[in-house]
Each structure stands twice: as structure tokens, then as C-alpha cells.
Design an enzyme around this catalytic site. Structure first.
Site, PDB file in Angstrom:
ATOM      1  CG  HIS A  84      -2.285   0.638   0.792  1.00 45.97           C
ATOM      2  ND1 HIS A  84      -3.441   0.470   1.505  1.00 45.97           N
ATOM      3  CD2 HIS A  84      -2.617   1.442  -0.256  1.00 45.97           C
ATOM      4  CE1 HIS A  84      -4.430   1.140   0.940  1.00 45.97           C
ATOM      5  NE2 HIS A  84      -3.947   1.748  -0.142  1.00 45.97           N
ATOM      6  CG  HIS A 109      -4.237  -2.026   8.600  1.00 41.52           C
ATOM      7  ND1 HIS A 109      -4.379  -2.974   7.582  1.00 41.52           N
ATOM      8  CD2 HIS A 109      -4.020  -2.732   9.739  1.00 41.52           C
ATOM      9  CE1 HIS A 109      -4.216  -4.181   8.092  1.00 41.52           C
ATOM     10  NE2 HIS A 109      -4.007  -4.077   9.399  1.00 41.52           N
ATOM     11  CG  HIS A 124       2.658  -2.009   4.718  1.00 45.76           C
ATOM     12  ND1 HIS A 124       2.432  -3.350   4.599  1.00 45.76           N
ATOM     13  CD2 HIS A 124       2.980  -1.798   6.018  1.00 45.76           C
ATOM     14  CE1 HIS A 124       2.594  -3.931   5.775  1.00 45.76           C
ATOM     15  NE2 HIS A 124       2.929  -3.013   6.665  1.00 45.76           N
TER      16      HIS A 124
HETATM   17  C1  LIG Z   1      -1.606  -0.854  11.947  1.00 42.16           C
HETATM   18  N1  LIG Z   1      -0.272  -0.478  11.542  1.00 42.16           N
HETATM   19  C2  LIG Z   1       0.606  -1.528  11.090  1.00 42.16           C
HETATM   20  C3  LIG Z   1       0.052  -2.259   9.898  1.00 42.16           C
HETATM   21  C4  LIG Z   1       0.004  -1.480   8.651  1.00 42.16           C
HETATM   22  C5  LIG Z   1      -0.701  -2.241   7.537  1.00 42.16           C
HETATM   23  C6  LIG Z   1      -0.495  -1.603   6.211  1.00 42.16           C
HETATM   24  B1  LIG Z   1      -1.583  -1.965   5.110  1.00 42.16           B
HETATM   25  O1  LIG Z   1      -1.188  -1.382   3.889  1.00 42.16           O
HETATM   26  O2  LIG Z   1      -1.764  -3.357   4.994  1.00 42.16           O
HETATM   27  O3  LIG Z   1      -2.825  -1.372   5.500  1.00 42.16           O
HETATM   28  C7  LIG Z   1       0.774  -2.621  12.155  1.00 42.16           C
HETATM   29  C8  LIG Z   1       1.552  -2.215  13.299  1.00 42.16           C
HETATM   30  N2  LIG Z   1       1.417  -3.274  14.314  1.00 42.16           N
HETATM   31  C9  LIG Z   1       2.388  -4.378  14.075  1.00 42.16           C
HETATM   32  C10 LIG Z   1       2.270  -5.463  15.118  1.00 42.16           C
HETATM   33  C11 LIG Z   1       2.385  -4.895  16.517  1.00 42.16           C
HETATM   34  C12 LIG Z   1       1.404  -3.754  16.741  1.00 42.16           C
HETATM   35  C13 LIG Z   1       1.564  -2.693  15.675  1.00 42.16           C
HETATM   36  C14 LIG Z   1       1.950  -0.876  10.755  1.00 42.16           C
HETATM   37  O4  LIG Z   1       2.877  -1.603  10.461  1.00 42.16           O
HETATM   38  O5  LIG Z   1       2.014   0.384  10.814  1.00 42.16           O
HETATM   39 MN   LIG Z   2      -3.343  -0.406   3.524  1.00 42.45          MN
HETATM   40 MN   LIG Z   3       2.197  -4.445   2.819  1.00 39.25          MN
HETATM   41 MN   LIG Z   4      -4.468  -2.816   5.406  1.00 34.90          MN
END
Ligand SMILES: CN[C@](CCCC[B-](O)(O)O)(CCN1CCCCC1)C(=O)O
Ligand SMILES: [Mn+2]
Ligand SMILES: [Mn+2]
Ligand SMILES: [Mn+2]
Length: 292
Positions: A84, A109, A124
């Protein structure tokens, strides 16, 4: 990218019959091919835990140029991810062509961590933070991203489908007052009300070009198992299709991202289910209608 494999997302969608399906809708379809994303060996940023910044920066600049050219040629752009973080380039490129556009971000997210609020360092989870004007005082300048001019205000963004938001993101969303329809609002009001509220908020006069950035993980994991950060309790395919039909019906859907299809995750069946869900989402953005 957090998990390798999203680079094979576009080919998985092509092999799933994407072009044929779009042509079957009577559309003049042109496949512009893959965006050049040279990888960088020494790709880390010393004092920030951001992964692959140079790789993402180069890809973003190439994506922005391609999206700009597609839209300037009078076409609706379909950008296939890929991680993303692709939205950094696609939204910036769209804004160069259509500065007044709004963004509907459909995702489990919020993808608005800054390099400093992110706990993963995965880009992402950060794309919107590079684009929102109000956040710029808080964004560390990363090498390679100098080309980006923040092009969105908080009021130009509406989320649908949120159900895994980091503390820093929640603070940003509340501080900036970004319109957010999480899965709780979808359950409380229903998808019809959510789409109506989102579009009335973003574009009450019904005149602005629309950028739909659809992360396949917005759908329930049963519908999109081959994705990197699945979160239970997602949108049904009916809800996903409804969002796309309604945005397509405005006639102002100008750029669509389909992100986070990762065929290297799950088994063959998982891949098939995920690709078919993504193809359904895409066809309903481009004129496919369940009523025929
Ligand atoms: C929620 N935020 C996450 C996920 C981002 C997903 C990106 B998408 O493009 O797929 O929407 C996760 C952060 N977590 C990781 C595990 C421990 C708690 C935080 C991050 O890495 O910033
Ligand atoms: Mn995303
Ligand atoms: Mn990704
Ligand atoms: Mn997502």
C-alpha cells in the site's frame, strides 16, 4: 515491503483474467505494464527505523509519473499493487492531474503512521502521512522523497473499514478530525449510510474527482486470505462491491488503487479466493453492476 510477494500481485490479477473482464464491460482497456522499481542495496535510513525508503521513493516517483500520464490522457487509472506504499505515488500523481480530488481509503488500517509513530517501520503503514499537509511539520524528510508536495488536507480523506489502528494513528485521526467509518460504524449504520455520509462529507456538491485506495485486507480474511496483514471482521464482498458501485455511479472515479494482494501467502485456493475478490472489487469500480 513488510512481506515479500506483493510485487507479484499485478501478475496474479492479470492471470486471473483482469483485462478480459474489463474488456467484457465494453471498456477501452490499455495495460501500461509494470512500473519500474529498481531496488537499492544499501536501502536503510540510519537514524529512522524505516525499511526500504529508497526503494519506495523510486517506485513512488515512477508511479506518480505513470498515474499522472494515464489521467492526463483522459483515462481512469487502475493502479495495481503491490504494497500500500504504492498510494504515495498514485495519490501524488493523481493530485498533479486533478488537484481537487478527494480520497476514499478502504482498509482495515489507517496507513497514516509517520516514520516516528510507526512501530514496524514498514512504509505500507505510512503512505497518507507523506501526503497530508497538516502532518508535514512532523514528517522526517527521507532521502528520495523530495519530489512529493503534500497534496491532501485532512478534510479530503474518508476511511471505510478500519479495525486495526495504532495509538499514534488514532491520535492523528482525532487531532486532524479525519472522517473515519470503522467497522463499528459499518455495523451500526450499514454500508449505504456510511458511503452516503462519506461522500456527503468529502464532496457535498458532487463535483470532485474521486481517488479510491482499496486495500484488499479491508475485506474479511475469508475473502482475502493472501494478504500480509489480515484482520478478522472485515467487509463482506457485498459491502465491498456496494462501495465500488456507488463511487463508479458518480462518474467521477478517476483513480483506483488495489493494494496488498500477495500471492506468495497462503495456498493455491487462498490465492484464487483473494484474486477473485479483487477482480470483483475492480469490475464494480469500472461499470460492473450486480443488477446487470
Ligand atoms: C496498523 N499499523 C501496522 C500495519 C500497517 C498495515 C499496512 B496496510 O497497507 O496493509 O494497510 C501494524 C503495526 N502493528 C504491528 C504489530 C504490533 C502492533 C503494531 C503498521 O505496520 O504500521
Ligand atoms: Mn493499507
Ligand atoms: Mn504491505
Ligand atoms: Mn491494510
Amino acid at each position: 515491503m513488510a512481506k515479500p510477494g506483493t510485487e507479484h500481485g499485478p501478475d496474479a490479477l492479470r492471470e486471473g483474467g483482469l483485462i478480459k473482464k474489463l474488456m467484457g464491460l465494453g471498456l477501452d482497456v490499455h495495460d501500461y505494464g509494470d512500473v519500474g522499481t529498481p531496488s537499492h542495496e544499501d536501502d536503510h535510513h540510519f537514524d529512522l527505523p524505516v525499511k526500504n525508503p529508497k526503494h519506495v521513493a523510486t517506485a513512488s516517483e515512477n508511479i506518480a509519473a505513470d498515474v499522472y500520464n494515464v489521467i492526463k490522457s483522459g483515462r481512469t487509472c487502475l493502479a495495481l499493487g503491490g504494497d500500500h506504499s504504492m498510494a504515495i505515488g498514485s495519490i501524488f500523481g493523481h493530485s498533479l492531474a486533478e488537484p481537487e480530488h478527494v480520497v476514499v481509503w478502504v482498509d482495515a488500517h489507517a496507513d497514516i503512521n509517520t516514520p516516528l509513530t510507526s512501530s514496524s517501520g514498514n512504509m505500507h503503514g505510512m503512505p497518507l502521512s507523506f501526503l497530508v499537509k497538516e502532518l508535514q511539520p512532523y514528517i522526517s524528510k527521507l532521502p528520495g522523497f523530495e519530489f512529493i508536495k503534500p497534496c491532501l488536507s485532512a478534510k479530503n480523506i474518508a476511511y471505510i473499514g478500519l479495525r486495526d489502528v495504532d495509538p499514534g494513528e488514532r491520535y492523528i485521526i482525532e487531532k486532524l478530525g479525519i472522517q473515519s467509518f470503522s467497522m463499528s460504524e459499518v455495523d451500526r449504520h450499514g454500508i449505504k449510510d456510511v458511503v452516503e455520509k462519506a461522500m456527503h462529507y468529502l464532496d457535498p456538491e458532487g463535483v470532485k474527482p474521486i481517488h479510491l485506495s482499496f486495500d484488499i485486507d479491508a475485506l474479511d480474511p475469508s475473502l482475502a486470505p493472501s494478504t500480509g496483514t489480515p484482520v478478522p471482521g472485515g467487509l463482506s464482498i457485498r459491502e465491498g462491491n456496494y462501495i465500488c458501485e456507488e463511487l463508479a455511479a458518480t462518474g467521477r472515479l478517476t483513480c483506483v488503487d488495489i493494494a496488498e494482494v500477495n500471492p506468495s501467502l497462503g495456498n493455491e485456493r487462498d490465492n484464487l479466493i483473494t484474486v477473485n475478490s479483487a477482480l470483483s472489487i475492480i469490475t464494480h469500480c469500472f461499470g460492473g453492476r450486480r443488477q446487470g
